[in-house]
Design a protein around this motif. Structure first.
Motif, PDB file in Angstrom:
ATOM      1  N   THR A  93       0.831  -1.201   0.000  1.00  0.00           N
ATOM      2  CA  THR A  93       0.000   0.000   0.000  1.00  0.00           C
ATOM      3  C   THR A  93       0.874   1.263   0.000  1.00  0.00           C
ATOM      4  O   THR A  93       2.058   1.203   0.346  1.00  0.00           O
ATOM      5  N   PRO A  94       0.299   2.409  -0.362  1.00  0.00           N
ATOM      6  CA  PRO A  94       1.059   3.661  -0.272  1.00  0.00           C
ATOM      7  C   PRO A  94       1.565   3.932   1.142  1.00  0.00           C
ATOM      8  O   PRO A  94       2.651   4.508   1.318  1.00  0.00           O
ATOM      9  N   GLU A  95       0.807   3.509   2.141  1.00  0.00           N
ATOM     10  CA  GLU A  95       1.239   3.717   3.526  1.00  0.00           C
ATOM     11  C   GLU A  95       2.503   2.900   3.829  1.00  0.00           C
ATOM     12  O   GLU A  95       3.429   3.404   4.486  1.00  0.00           O
ATOM     13  N   LEU A  96       2.546   1.650   3.344  1.00  0.00           N
ATOM     14  CA  LEU A  96       3.742   0.832   3.540  1.00  0.00           C
ATOM     15  C   LEU A  96       4.923   1.419   2.779  1.00  0.00           C
ATOM     16  O   LEU A  96       6.053   1.431   3.289  1.00  0.00           O
ATOM     17  N   ASP A  98       5.493   4.586   2.064  1.00  0.00           N
ATOM     18  CA  ASP A  98       5.984   5.757   2.770  1.00  0.00           C
ATOM     19  C   ASP A  98       6.707   5.365   4.058  1.00  0.00           C
ATOM     20  O   ASP A  98       7.714   5.973   4.435  1.00  0.00           O
ATOM     21  N   ARG A  99       6.197   4.324   4.710  1.00  0.00           N
ATOM     22  CA  ARG A  99       6.792   3.895   5.977  1.00  0.00           C
ATOM     23  C   ARG A  99       8.180   3.314   5.794  1.00  0.00           C
ATOM     24  O   ARG A  99       9.110   3.628   6.542  1.00  0.00           O
ATOM     25  N   PHE A 100       8.347   2.464   4.785  1.00  0.00           N
ATOM     26  CA  PHE A 100       9.600   1.723   4.649  1.00  0.00           C
ATOM     27  C   PHE A 100      10.552   2.278   3.595  1.00  0.00           C
ATOM     28  O   PHE A 100      11.757   2.004   3.652  1.00  0.00           O
ATOM     29  N   LEU A 101      10.032   3.053   2.638  1.00  0.00           N
ATOM     30  CA  LEU A 101      10.887   3.541   1.550  1.00  0.00           C
ATOM     31  C   LEU A 101      10.910   5.055   1.458  1.00  0.00           C
ATOM     32  O   LEU A 101      11.717   5.602   0.686  1.00  0.00           O
ATOM     33  N   GLY A 102      10.053   5.737   2.199  1.00  0.00           N
ATOM     34  CA  GLY A 102      10.011   7.194   2.118  1.00  0.00           C
ATOM     35  C   GLY A 102      11.251   7.845   2.712  1.00  0.00           C
ATOM     36  O   GLY A 102      11.973   7.257   3.523  1.00  0.00           O
ATOM     37  N   VAL A 103      11.465   9.099   2.292  1.00  0.00           N
ATOM     38  CA  VAL A 103      12.634   9.847   2.774  1.00  0.00           C
ATOM     39  C   VAL A 103      12.378  10.296   4.210  1.00  0.00           C
ATOM     40  O   VAL A 103      11.316  10.803   4.522  1.00  0.00           O
TER      41      VAL A 103
END
Length: 226
Positions: free
Chosen positions: A216-219, A221-226
């Protein structure tokens, strides 16, 4: 095809992996994800015995790989496309493909069909190729070892979009040919259609496993976001 469970590994006194779990099914594709410096390349090094694990299980089709030297692991059927390509610069394209070739369906003729650019440059030294052509050659060289599992570490990083598209199309074809794949890459747009499984590392630990439709977009952002 490949199973890792509880892998711990270190560089000297510094521990880098703290319990990595990973699975690649026969004929399937697993994407290994994570921000830079989270342990993806170290995990690949552990698989090949380049950074031997201190604990855990690594099996290829049920065969224990721990304690084996890298050349023995490769001969059991794992091909590596390393980060940075690492072609033999002074050898020609054909000489690169012949250098590590073993009998099987993935011969030089197959590689030339997969990457027609390499057929056009068969007699050209690898050091004079473009970056994209060198990457194709690195994949072709790994293929001519006729592996059961192909491991690719950032195979499309820094390449032009047209070259990246050719490489992703080639990986899709290889998967359809029945080859198992373990892929590290930052391009989720290209990875998700190819992969059957996703595995995420954070600070040397496995923190999420699942199917692409569960991502999901949430995952992200959580694991790959800056």
């Amino acid at each position: 095809m490949l199973k890792l469970h509880g892998i711990e590994s270190r560089y000297g006194a510094i521990q880098a992996l703290f319990g990595v779990d990973l699975r690649v099914d026969q004929g399937g594709a697993t994407a290994l994800l994570g921000r830079n410096g989270m342990g993806k390349t170290t995990t690949i090094r552990a698989i090949f015995g380049l950074t031997p694990p201190d604990a855990g299980v690594i099996e290829l089709a049920g065969r224990d790989l721990r304690g084996l030297p890298p050349f023995r692991i490769a001969r059991l059927g794992i091909g590596l496309v390393p980060e940075g390509r690492r072609c033999f610069a002074r050898l020609t394209v054909d000489e690169n493909l012949a250098a590590t070739a073993r009998p099987g369906p993935f011969d030089r003729a197959f590689v030339r069909r997969l990457f027609p650019r390499l057929a056009e440059r068969a007699g050209q030294s690898a050091g004079t190729l473009s970056g994209g052509e060198q990457q194709m050659l690195a994949i072709g060289r790994a293929l001519t070892t006729n592996p059961r599992l192909l491991v690719l570490d950032e195979a499309t990083e820094g390449l032009a979009p047209t070259i990246r598209a050719e490489i992703w199309a080639a990986l899709d074809r290889l998967k359809r040919e029945g080859l198992s794949l373990l892929v590290v890459d930052k391009s989720l747009q290209d990875l998700l259609p190819l992969a059957d499984r996703l595995a995420v590392l954070e600070k040397g630990r496995s923190v999420w496993h699942g199917a692409p439709h569960e991502w999901t977009p949430e995952l992200r952002d959580r694991f790959l976001g800056v």
